[in-house]
Design a protein around this motif. Structure first.
Motif, PDB file in Angstrom:
ATOM      1  N   ARG A   1       0.936  -1.142  -0.177  1.00 34.60           N
ATOM      2  CA  ARG A   1      -0.086   0.136  -0.126  1.00 34.60           C
ATOM      3  C   ARG A   1       1.269   1.545   0.367  1.00 34.60           C
ATOM      4  NH1 ARG A   1      -2.644  -4.698  -0.361  1.00 34.60           N
ATOM      5  NH2 ARG A   1      -4.385  -4.569   0.394  1.00 34.60           N
ATOM      6  N   VAL A   2       0.683   2.346  -0.373  1.00 32.06           N
ATOM      7  CA  VAL A   2       1.224   3.716  -0.542  1.00 32.06           C
ATOM      8  C   VAL A   2       0.304   4.755   0.078  1.00 32.06           C
ATOM      9  CG1 VAL A   2       1.908   5.557  -1.967  1.00 32.06           C
ATOM     10  CG2 VAL A   2       2.307   2.857  -2.421  1.00 32.06           C
ATOM     11  N   TRP A   3       0.683   5.594   0.839  1.00 33.49           N
ATOM     12  CA  TRP A   3       0.549   6.719   1.427  1.00 33.49           C
ATOM     13  C   TRP A   3       1.103   7.866   1.463  1.00 33.49           C
ATOM     14  CZ3 TRP A   3      -4.479   8.022   2.582  1.00 33.49           C
ATOM     15  CH2 TRP A   3      -3.922  10.116   3.535  1.00 33.49           C
ATOM     16  N   CYS A   4       0.832   8.627   0.676  1.00 32.35           N
ATOM     17  CA  CYS A   4       1.441  10.059  -0.182  1.00 32.35           C
ATOM     18  C   CYS A   4       1.167  11.361  -0.216  1.00 32.35           C
ATOM     19  CB  CYS A   4       2.733   9.670  -1.642  1.00 32.35           C
ATOM     20  SG  CYS A   4       1.955   9.337  -2.506  1.00 32.35           S
ATOM     21  N   ARG A   5       2.166  12.741  -0.149  1.00 37.24           N
ATOM     22  CA  ARG A   5       1.594  13.861  -0.727  1.00 37.24           C
ATOM     23  C   ARG A   5       2.158  14.412  -1.742  1.00 37.24           C
ATOM     24  NH1 ARG A   5       3.379  19.161   0.916  1.00 37.24           N
ATOM     25  NH2 ARG A   5       1.937  20.523   1.183  1.00 37.24           N
ATOM     26  N   GLN A   6       1.058  14.558  -2.355  1.00 35.61           N
ATOM     27  CA  GLN A   6       1.531  15.035  -4.110  1.00 35.61           C
ATOM     28  C   GLN A   6       2.383  16.199  -4.187  1.00 35.61           C
ATOM     29  OE1 GLN A   6      -2.045  15.194  -6.956  1.00 35.61           O
ATOM     30  NE2 GLN A   6      -0.368  17.379  -8.081  1.00 35.61           N
ATOM     31  N   THR A   7       3.553  16.050  -5.115  1.00 27.44           N
ATOM     32  CA  THR A   7       3.954  16.892  -4.457  1.00 27.44           C
ATOM     33  C   THR A   7       4.288  17.769  -6.488  1.00 27.44           C
ATOM     34  OG1 THR A   7       6.206  15.561  -5.235  1.00 27.44           O
ATOM     35  CG2 THR A   7       6.468  15.858  -3.432  1.00 27.44           C
ATOM     36  N   SER A   8       4.254  16.917  -7.127  1.00 34.73           N
ATOM     37  CA  SER A   8       3.495  17.517  -8.658  1.00 34.73           C
ATOM     38  C   SER A   8       2.801  16.891  -9.061  1.00 34.73           C
ATOM     39  CB  SER A   8       4.813  17.218  -9.417  1.00 34.73           C
ATOM     40  OG  SER A   8       4.902  15.901 -10.265  1.00 34.73           O
ATOM     41  N   PRO A   9       2.145  17.185 -10.593  1.00 36.52           N
ATOM     42  CA  PRO A   9       1.000  16.122 -10.324  1.00 36.52           C
ATOM     43  C   PRO A   9       1.082  14.872 -10.946  1.00 36.52           C
ATOM     44  CG  PRO A   9       0.760  18.361 -11.865  1.00 36.52           C
ATOM     45  CD  PRO A   9       2.390  18.224 -11.379  1.00 36.52           C
ATOM     46  N   GLU A  10       2.282  14.657 -11.269  1.00 34.29           N
ATOM     47  CA  GLU A  10       2.985  12.690 -11.742  1.00 34.29           C
ATOM     48  C   GLU A  10       3.468  12.517 -10.474  1.00 34.29           C
ATOM     49  OE1 GLU A  10       1.989  12.270 -15.143  1.00 34.29           O
ATOM     50  OE2 GLU A  10       1.462  13.696 -15.309  1.00 34.29           O
ATOM     51  N   CYS A  11       3.515  12.827  -9.550  1.00 37.09           N
ATOM     52  CA  CYS A  11       4.768  12.296  -8.206  1.00 37.09           C
ATOM     53  C   CYS A  11       4.337  13.326  -7.414  1.00 37.09           C
ATOM     54  CB  CYS A  11       5.943  12.975  -8.185  1.00 37.09           C
ATOM     55  SG  CYS A  11       7.168  12.654 -10.372  1.00 37.09           S
ATOM     56  N   CYS A  12       4.414  12.164  -5.472  1.00 38.62           N
ATOM     57  CA  CYS A  12       4.198  12.518  -4.431  1.00 38.62           C
ATOM     58  C   CYS A  12       4.906  11.729  -3.306  1.00 38.62           C
ATOM     59  CB  CYS A  12       3.056  11.560  -3.803  1.00 38.62           C
ATOM     60  SG  CYS A  12       2.456   9.997  -4.136  1.00 38.62           S
ATOM     61  N   THR A  13       5.262  11.661  -2.414  1.00 31.84           N
ATOM     62  CA  THR A  13       6.346  11.461  -1.474  1.00 31.84           C
ATOM     63  C   THR A  13       5.442  10.441  -0.222  1.00 31.84           C
ATOM     64  OG1 THR A  13       7.838  13.334  -1.813  1.00 31.84           O
ATOM     65  CG2 THR A  13       7.985  12.409  -0.256  1.00 31.84           C
ATOM     66  N   GLY A  14       6.344   9.249   0.366  1.00 36.61           N
ATOM     67  CA  GLY A  14       5.490   9.134   1.267  1.00 36.61           C
ATOM     68  C   GLY A  14       5.737   7.841   1.542  1.00 36.61           C
ATOM     69  N   ILE A  15       4.610   6.793   2.003  1.00 40.62           N
ATOM     70  CA  ILE A  15       4.991   5.956   2.721  1.00 40.62           C
ATOM     71  C   ILE A  15       4.860   4.091   2.672  1.00 40.62           C
ATOM     72  CG2 ILE A  15       6.034   6.661   5.176  1.00 40.62           C
ATOM     73  CD1 ILE A  15       3.391   5.564   5.770  1.00 40.62           C
ATOM     74  N   THR A  16       5.224   3.279   2.441  1.00 41.58           N
ATOM     75  CA  THR A  16       4.836   2.161   1.908  1.00 41.58           C
ATOM     76  C   THR A  16       4.159   1.111   2.939  1.00 41.58           C
ATOM     77  OG1 THR A  16       6.817   0.992   1.250  1.00 41.58           O
ATOM     78  CG2 THR A  16       6.210   2.086  -0.522  1.00 41.58           C
ATOM     79  N   PHE A  17       3.534   0.511   2.700  1.00 39.98           N
ATOM     80  CA  PHE A  17       3.222  -0.521   3.840  1.00 39.98           C
ATOM     81  C   PHE A  17       2.818  -1.748   3.847  1.00 39.98           C
ATOM     82  CE2 PHE A  17       0.077   2.905   3.790  1.00 39.98           C
ATOM     83  CZ  PHE A  17      -0.785   2.270   4.178  1.00 39.98           C
ATOM     84  N   SER A  18       2.407  -3.015   4.420  1.00 37.70           N
ATOM     85  CA  SER A  18       1.964  -4.109   4.357  1.00 37.70           C
ATOM     86  C   SER A  18       0.591  -3.975   4.169  1.00 37.70           C
ATOM     87  CB  SER A  18       2.559  -4.938   5.017  1.00 37.70           C
ATOM     88  OG  SER A  18       1.473  -5.907   4.806  1.00 37.70           O
ATOM     89  N   HIS A  19      -0.717  -4.894   3.725  1.00 41.60           N
ATOM     90  CA  HIS A  19      -1.594  -5.482   4.076  1.00 41.60           C
ATOM     91  C   HIS A  19      -2.133  -6.085   5.654  1.00 41.60           C
ATOM     92  CE1 HIS A  19      -0.606  -9.324   2.499  1.00 41.60           C
ATOM     93  NE2 HIS A  19      -1.304  -9.981   3.912  1.00 41.60           N
ATOM     94  N   THR A  20      -1.105  -6.268   6.232  1.00 45.24           N
ATOM     95  CA  THR A  20      -0.916  -6.101   7.869  1.00 45.24           C
ATOM     96  C   THR A  20      -1.420  -5.614   8.064  1.00 45.24           C
ATOM     97  OG1 THR A  20       0.880  -7.747   7.854  1.00 45.24           O
ATOM     98  CG2 THR A  20      -0.920  -9.174   6.833  1.00 45.24           C
ATOM     99  N   ASP A  21      -0.309  -4.701   8.127  1.00 41.91           N
ATOM    100  CA  ASP A  21      -0.843  -3.049   8.280  1.00 41.91           C
ATOM    101  C   ASP A  21      -1.467  -2.333   9.624  1.00 41.91           C
ATOM    102  OD1 ASP A  21       2.503  -3.511   8.949  1.00 41.91           O
ATOM    103  OD2 ASP A  21       2.534  -2.129   7.759  1.00 41.91           O
ATOM    104  N   ARG A  22      -1.637  -2.065  10.740  1.00 41.71           N
ATOM    105  CA  ARG A  22      -3.246  -1.591  11.409  1.00 41.71           C
ATOM    106  C   ARG A  22      -2.620  -0.123  11.443  1.00 41.71           C
ATOM    107  NH1 ARG A  22      -4.901  -4.035   8.429  1.00 41.71           N
ATOM    108  NH2 ARG A  22      -5.525  -6.198   8.792  1.00 41.71           N
ATOM    109  N   SER A  23      -1.372  -0.018  12.045  1.00 39.33           N
ATOM    110  CA  SER A  23      -0.836   1.771  11.969  1.00 39.33           C
ATOM    111  C   SER A  23       0.142   1.727  11.842  1.00 39.33           C
ATOM    112  CB  SER A  23      -0.724   1.534  14.252  1.00 39.33           C
ATOM    113  OG  SER A  23      -0.052   3.071  14.619  1.00 39.33           O
ATOM    114  N   VAL A  24       0.089   3.173  11.321  1.00 45.46           N
ATOM    115  CA  VAL A  24       1.634   3.743   9.875  1.00 45.46           C
ATOM    116  C   VAL A  24       1.670   5.282  10.969  1.00 45.46           C
ATOM    117  CG1 VAL A  24       1.829   3.549   7.729  1.00 45.46           C
ATOM    118  CG2 VAL A  24       1.102   2.262   8.629  1.00 45.46           C
ATOM    119  N   ASP A  25       2.931   5.212  10.071  1.00 48.31           N
ATOM    120  CA  ASP A  25       3.794   6.334  10.016  1.00 48.31           C
ATOM    121  C   ASP A  25       3.851   6.944  11.851  1.00 48.31           C
ATOM    122  OD1 ASP A  25       5.035   8.917   9.480  1.00 48.31           O
ATOM    123  OD2 ASP A  25       3.281   9.921   8.608  1.00 48.31           O
ATOM    124  N   GLY A  26       4.627   6.053  12.445  1.00 46.56           N
ATOM    125  CA  GLY A  26       4.511   6.441  13.671  1.00 46.56           C
ATOM    126  C   GLY A  26       3.423   6.821  15.063  1.00 46.56           C
TER     127      GLY A  26
END
Length: 111
Positions: free
Chosen positions: A37-62
């Motif tokens: 899975r991906v969660w990210c903030r858009q930095t341009s119309p085509e790109c974003c910066t963020g994190i990836t995580f597994s389908h088993t994760d329930r809490s992400v980004d601290g």
């Protein structure tokens, strides 16, 4: 189909008195179920910066993000977006390391 919900809870926290529990539901195809899975903030119309995580994760980004897995979607609840206010994407990381954007929504920051 995706939806964005904004829930407000009043808290007394010094400079910020309102916390926005923001939700984004991310529907996917059965063939994408095992992808990261991906969660990210858009930095341009085509790109974003963020994190990836597994389908088993329930809490992400601290603990800033809570993830609920459904049978054909996952839902991200953000108490505080990790990268500040902006347009966020949820998606899947394809086998060739490109993001399959599933949904997007503007998330507010309290900072």
């Amino acid at each position: 189909m995706c939806f964005i919900a904004l829930f407000t809870h009043l808290l007394r926290t010094g400079t910020c008195e309102t916390v926005y529990w923001q939700t984004l539901t991310c529907p996917y195809k059965d063939t994408h179920e095992s992808l990261q899975r991906v969660w990210c903030r858009q930095t341009s119309p085509e790109c974003c910066t963020g994190i990836t995580f597994s389908h088993t994760d329930r809490s992400v980004d601290g603990g800033k993000l809570k993830v609920t897995q459904g049978s054909d979607s996952f839902t991200v609840v953000a108490v505080e977006p990790g990268y500040g206010a902006g347009l966020y994407w949820c998606g899947m990381l394809s086998r060739n390391n490109t993001i399959i954007r599933l949904a997007e929504g503007y998330f507010h920051s309290c900072k």
